[in-house]
Enzyme design. Sequence first.
Site, PDB file in Angstrom:
ATOM      1  N   SER A 171       0.658  -0.762  -0.103  1.00  0.00           N
ATOM      2  CA  SER A 171       0.150  -0.308   0.242  1.00  0.00           C
ATOM      3  C   SER A 171       0.878   0.990  -0.135  1.00  0.00           C
ATOM      4  O   SER A 171       2.083   1.047   0.318  1.00  0.00           O
ATOM      5  CB  SER A 171      -0.688  -0.144   1.366  1.00  0.00           C
ATOM      6  OG  SER A 171      -1.287   1.428   1.150  1.00  0.00           O
TER       7      SER A 171
ATOM      8  N   TYR B 231      -2.870  -0.589  10.665  1.00  0.00           N
ATOM      9  CA  TYR B 231      -2.819  -0.878   9.046  1.00  0.00           C
ATOM     10  C   TYR B 231      -1.725  -0.106   8.216  1.00  0.00           C
ATOM     11  O   TYR B 231      -1.140  -1.787   7.849  1.00  0.00           O
ATOM     12  CB  TYR B 231      -4.552  -0.037   8.564  1.00  0.00           C
ATOM     13  CG  TYR B 231      -3.910  -0.170   7.019  1.00  0.00           C
ATOM     14  CD1 TYR B 231      -4.479  -2.007   6.247  1.00  0.00           C
ATOM     15  CD2 TYR B 231      -3.671   0.527   5.467  1.00  0.00           C
ATOM     16  CE1 TYR B 231      -4.647  -1.866   5.220  1.00  0.00           C
ATOM     17  CE2 TYR B 231      -3.720   0.578   4.372  1.00  0.00           C
ATOM     18  CZ  TYR B 231      -4.177  -0.419   3.965  1.00  0.00           C
ATOM     19  OH  TYR B 231      -4.350  -0.907   2.579  1.00  0.00           O
TER      20      TYR B 231
HETATM   21  P1  NAI Z   1     -11.513  -6.445  -1.423  1.00  0.00           P
HETATM   22  O1  NAI Z   1     -11.917  -6.356  -0.157  1.00  0.00           O
HETATM   23  O2  NAI Z   1     -12.136  -5.911  -2.686  1.00  0.00           O
HETATM   24  O3  NAI Z   1     -10.515  -7.994  -1.847  1.00  0.00           O
HETATM   25  C1  NAI Z   1      -9.690  -8.344  -0.668  1.00  0.00           C
HETATM   26  C2  NAI Z   1     -10.323  -9.943  -0.655  1.00  0.00           C
HETATM   27  O4  NAI Z   1      -9.659 -10.339   0.389  1.00  0.00           O
HETATM   28  C3  NAI Z   1     -11.677 -10.561  -0.535  1.00  0.00           C
HETATM   29  O5  NAI Z   1     -12.086 -11.952  -1.724  1.00  0.00           O
HETATM   30  C4  NAI Z   1     -11.723 -10.809   0.494  1.00  0.00           C
HETATM   31  O6  NAI Z   1     -12.881 -12.095   1.086  1.00  0.00           O
HETATM   32  C5  NAI Z   1     -10.120 -11.598   1.079  1.00  0.00           C
HETATM   33  N1  NAI Z   1      -9.449 -11.823   2.554  1.00  0.00           N
HETATM   34  C6  NAI Z   1     -10.161 -10.795   3.416  1.00  0.00           C
HETATM   35  N2  NAI Z   1      -9.415 -11.578   4.426  1.00  0.00           N
HETATM   36  C7  NAI Z   1      -9.229 -12.606   4.216  1.00  0.00           C
HETATM   37  C8  NAI Z   1      -8.598 -13.905   4.812  1.00  0.00           C
HETATM   38  N3  NAI Z   1      -8.097 -13.814   6.225  1.00  0.00           N
HETATM   39  N4  NAI Z   1      -8.044 -14.876   4.329  1.00  0.00           N
HETATM   40  C9  NAI Z   1      -8.266 -14.824   2.458  1.00  0.00           C
HETATM   41  N5  NAI Z   1      -8.467 -13.949   2.376  1.00  0.00           N
HETATM   42  C10 NAI Z   1      -9.328 -12.647   2.657  1.00  0.00           C
HETATM   43  O7  NAI Z   1     -10.127  -5.748  -1.459  1.00  0.00           O
HETATM   44  P2  NAI Z   1      -8.878  -4.732  -2.374  1.00  0.00           P
HETATM   45  O8  NAI Z   1      -8.921  -3.386  -2.656  1.00  0.00           O
HETATM   46  O9  NAI Z   1      -8.914  -5.652  -3.376  1.00  0.00           O
HETATM   47  O10 NAI Z   1      -8.289  -5.001  -1.514  1.00  0.00           O
HETATM   48  C11 NAI Z   1      -6.509  -5.614  -1.870  1.00  0.00           C
HETATM   49  C12 NAI Z   1      -5.281  -5.567  -1.607  1.00  0.00           C
HETATM   50  O11 NAI Z   1      -5.212  -4.516  -1.729  1.00  0.00           O
HETATM   51  C13 NAI Z   1      -5.312  -5.604   0.660  1.00  0.00           C
HETATM   52  O12 NAI Z   1      -4.551  -6.178   0.703  1.00  0.00           O
HETATM   53  C14 NAI Z   1      -5.794  -4.045   0.214  1.00  0.00           C
HETATM   54  O13 NAI Z   1      -4.357  -3.704   1.972  1.00  0.00           O
HETATM   55  C15 NAI Z   1      -4.872  -3.541  -0.632  1.00  0.00           C
HETATM   56  N6  NAI Z   1      -4.796  -2.611  -0.638  1.00  0.00           N
HETATM   57  C16 NAI Z   1      -6.179  -1.538  -1.402  1.00  0.00           C
HETATM   58  C17 NAI Z   1      -6.377  -0.241  -1.162  1.00  0.00           C
HETATM   59  C18 NAI Z   1      -7.656   0.084  -1.922  1.00  0.00           C
HETATM   60  O14 NAI Z   1      -7.758   1.255  -1.733  1.00  0.00           O
HETATM   61  N7  NAI Z   1      -8.650  -0.704  -2.511  1.00  0.00           N
HETATM   62  C19 NAI Z   1      -5.193   0.787  -1.226  1.00  0.00           C
HETATM   63  C20 NAI Z   1      -3.820   0.384  -1.293  1.00  0.00           C
HETATM   64  C21 NAI Z   1      -3.195  -1.291  -0.699  1.00  0.00           C
END
Ligand code: NAI
Length: 695
Positions: free
Chosen positions: A572, A585
């Site tokens: 991130s 976080y």
């Molecule tokens: P999202 O919520 O759309 O997808 C995250 C996925 O991870 C979901 O399918 C969820 O079920 C799964 N998940 C959550 N906890 C879990 C666990 N304990 N074990 C297995 N699966 C789990 O979120 P997004 O935006 O796609 O985020 C993906 C990554 O990108 C994360 O690590 C987030 O921190 C990072 N990120 C996202 C940003 C954003 O603005 N969306 C910015 C910076 C980093």
Amino acid sequence: MPNNLWNPTQALALPDLDGLVYRSNLLGADRSVINIYGGNTSVKINKPDFAGRPTEVLYVKASGSDVATMREKDFAALRLADILPLMQRETMTDEEMVSYLNHTAFEPGRPRQSIETLLHAFLPFKHVDHTHPDAIISLACTTEGEATARKVFGKRMAWVNYIRPGFTLSKWIAQCVIDTPSVECVVMGKHGLVTWGNDAQSCYAKSIDIISEAETYINDKRSGKLIFGGLKTAALEQAQRQALLTSVLPIIRGAASAERSAILSVDDTPTVLDFVGREHAATLSQLGAACPDHLVHVKRQALFVDWSPAEGGDALKAKLKASITDYRARYVDYFNSNKSEGDELRDPTPRVVLIPGLGMVNTGKDALNADVSRQLYHRAISVIGGSEAIGTFESLSATEAYGIEYWPLELYKLKLAPPDRDLAGKVALITGGASGIGRATAYRLAQDGAHVVIADINLQGANEVAADLCKRFGFKRAIAVSCNVTDENAVIAAFNAATLAYGGVDIVVNNAGIAGGKPIEETTLADWQKNIDILATGYFLVAREGFKLLKQQNEGGAPTRKRGGALLFVCSKNSIGAGKGAAAYSAAKAAELHLARCLAEEGGEHAIRVNSVLPDGVIQGSNIWSSEWKEARAKNYGIQTTELEDFYRKRTTLKVNVTPDDIAEAIAWLVGPRSAKTTGGVITVDGGNPTAYVR
Ligand code: NAI
């Protein structure tokens, strides 16, 4: 025993061409009648051409299609009147034949005709089937093939000895039938069957009747015999098989991927487990392929690993490594003894690995290719069993096999295939692949040719993504596994599932995550722990298991050419920029990034690259932007939640919003061959944010 599946109500009064399609699909519905991608069918129809002139048109299966699923568009259409004069020729090379037939196209835009088109054209019957039935090939692959087949069919059959398909074989077949019009079928030595009829239904019925006669004969002779010998090695229990397989599949995959990254598939069905455990399996599996169709997908010989469970897993690993090396050397010898000028050595890796007690492992350039090999070896077991029941199995000789494997027409078909994509034959495990950035990455990597394992705590979402990927990109291009990345056993199980499905993993995308933030004094220990558990510990567990698997695959390969792999951390902006109001976080995200860089250092000597992507403000398509997190961030910036997207865009240097696809694009580059010399790298995908400029 093949059943006559013809449904008169469904097929009542089907016009000739529809009848051909219906019949072809029925034949393909039983793989003991026609192998996947094998056999061909045809019909001759009178039709006006583009200028309205009456024309006799041969509709014949196009090269590369599968009768089980083909449609009308999958048949080539050729002008018969232009083809029939070829019967008068004495010889014709393959190249002349293909070029000539290309000129006889009845209408533009149809696919290229089967290599066996002349066989259909020369036979003076409206409907013709050329099948590769197990029972017929069993007859045709005994040492006394013709005499054996004659015992079943008497004078109702014409026999042709084995030669490679093409002009001469087609002419021989037509001549037999012209000379003896009373025959009902042609049995082709070490190859297959030709049958015909005046309409689609009678043609189909004749094929099924002839095959059933052969099968009845074989079954009578088989009764009471131990065809493959006594049981030497009993099948292990399923749990033991899976445990052993997960430990040896990466080694097989590493060894099988020297030329091109291979996907593996495992078959431990009762038929296979029984065959590999029998006394004669070691010998029978080395005799050679029963027919050209088998050969193309299973190679001339399977690799039989002479191991018994009493020797233990380490002995199996050692034997696998040694026997694959030996197999490759023997293949090179076979190539050198048969090659002609200009021939180039093809992949010397076995396509079929037989392990007593465990089952069969197949290799292929993708999951479909491995599965075709798996299916064809089932056919091989059935054919060998049939031949041994009535006599002695006799395969294609090494020279005949080479003639098919290095046949310019067969090689030409391979050349027509589109070039491999960047991630062809690779397997990517993506945590959190059910949503947002993980889901976009899954589509992006699949588009580049990868097979994808969607590991997510949300199994339903993961299943939906995997099902859609298979629909878009093909057979078993994705699987879903339930995995909570904070649970050590669940992470190990996810990698085991990937190994059993594909043989291993090449790319690990550490992405599963959450978001949340509060001022420090409001952050509970539970808040802190949750962030650390999922983002720091979760990334550690996934990276560790990924590392182990990649190193195991290296063990199988040549010591000088490690296949390595790529780990990718979705971190991130907050990994390096101080996240006000989101300390837990941000601290966990910083831990991820530092873990990635440490692992880059550890991975180097094993050709394992570890890189990171730093997104920011990916609101569209992301689920972490729950209303609670939106409110927290909006409050932090003193704005409304509805203004967040606008706020994030305006604060970027480029004045853009960032989407999951943008992140996936950077990931695709960092895990693929175009970044082969980058490790420990960090790419920001945030529209430009000076606090996250890497220094
Ligand atoms: P999202 O919520 O759309 O997808 C995250 C996925 O991870 C979901 O399918 C969820 O079920 C799964 N998940 C959550 N906890 C879990 C666990 N304990 N074990 C297995 N699966 C789990 O979120 P997004 O935006 O796609 O985020 C993906 C990554 O990108 C994360 O690590 C987030 O921190 C990072 N990120 C996202 C940003 C954003 O603005 N969306 C910015 C910076 C980093």
